[in-house]
Design a protein around this motif. Sequence first.
Motif: not given
Length: 340
Positions: A187-188, A195, A275, A287, A299, A303-304, A317
Motif C-alpha cells: 500500500v502506498g 491514505a 509504486l 492506493v 494518490l 500518482t494514482s 483503488v
Amino acid sequence: MSSENTEGPEHGLVRHGIVVGVDGSDQSTCALLWAAREAGRRSAPLYVVTAYTVPVFAASSMDAGYATVDDEVIRESARAVLDEALSRLEGMALEVYPRIETGDAAGVLLDLSEEAELMVVGSRGRGGFVGRLLGSVSSALPAHAKCPTAVIPVRTGARLGHPELGRKPGRDRDRNAPAAVEPVVVVGVDGSEQARTASLAAAEEARSRGLPLRVICSVAPFNGSLAWVPAPVDRKALHADLAVQLAAGRDWLQSHYPDVVITVDLVDGPPAEVLIEASATSELLVVGTRGRGGFAGMLLGSTSQGVLHHARGPVLVVPDRADPRLEDRSSFGPMVPQAG
C-alpha cells in the motif's frame, strides 16, 4: 456457473457482488479472469457486464428504421462479447450473472458501484461501440466509484495462467515474461487520511489472503520545479520525522490487524515510479483515490493516475469513506498535519 443471460437478483440490482466490465479486449479478459478468481476466493457472485451505445449519427437519423436496425446489430455484437467472456468461465464453480447494458461504459459501471462489493476493469480496452476500459472507464471509475476498484493490466495474464494475452507478435518470450510475484500486499501512503483509509483496506486484503503487508511512503526528489520552497529542506530531518510518523501509523494499523505482518519502507524517489516498480512483484498494490499532494505525493491525482496507466500488476483503488477506526490514529503518535 449460471449460464443464462439473467439480470441478476433483486430486480437487476447488484447486491454486494463483484462486477467486471468486459469489451472483448485482452485487457478485459485479464480483468475477467482475475475477477473470477477473486469471486471464488470471496465466495461472492460475479456480474459480467458489457455496455454499448448507439452512435449519434444513427440515433438522430431521419430514417427511424435505420436506427432500430443499427441498435439490434450493435446489441448482437455486445452479446457476442458477453458470450465469449462467459465461455472463459466454463467449468468454474461460480455464481455468474451476465448483463448487457445500454449507455456509456463508465456511467454504467459507476451506477453499479453503488451496490457492488468490488469493481474490476482492464487497464485499457478496444474502444468502439462496446465501450472503452481505459480512457474513460479505468480513469473515471476508480476516482468516482462508491466501492473499491481493481484495475488489471494485460501482463497479469501470465500470472493467471494465460501468458498469450497481450503478447505482441514477434516479441521475445523471455523479455515478455513477468517478474516473479512476491506473496505480499503493498500500500502506498502519504500521510493523508485517504491514505490511511487505503492502508486499512490493504491490511484487510492482506489478512484475507494470509499475506504480509508492506507500507511504502516515498519522498520525491527536490529539484528546480520546487523553487517555491522558502528555505533549503533538511532531507535527513524530513526522513527522521517521516520515519517516526510511519512507525506510529504501523502501530495503529497493527492494533486493528494484529495477525498481519506489517513492515514499513521509506523510499526516495517519485511516488508513481516507486509504486509502479512495487506493482511488478506484489500480489496486489493498494492506493487511495487522492492524497495530500506536496512532498510525499498525491494518490489519485498524478500518482494514482500514473500508477493505473503503467502498473505491472493488479492495483486496488480505495475510495475515500468514513471509518471509525481512523479516530484513534492520533493516540499512537505523531501524524502529518492535515490541510485546513
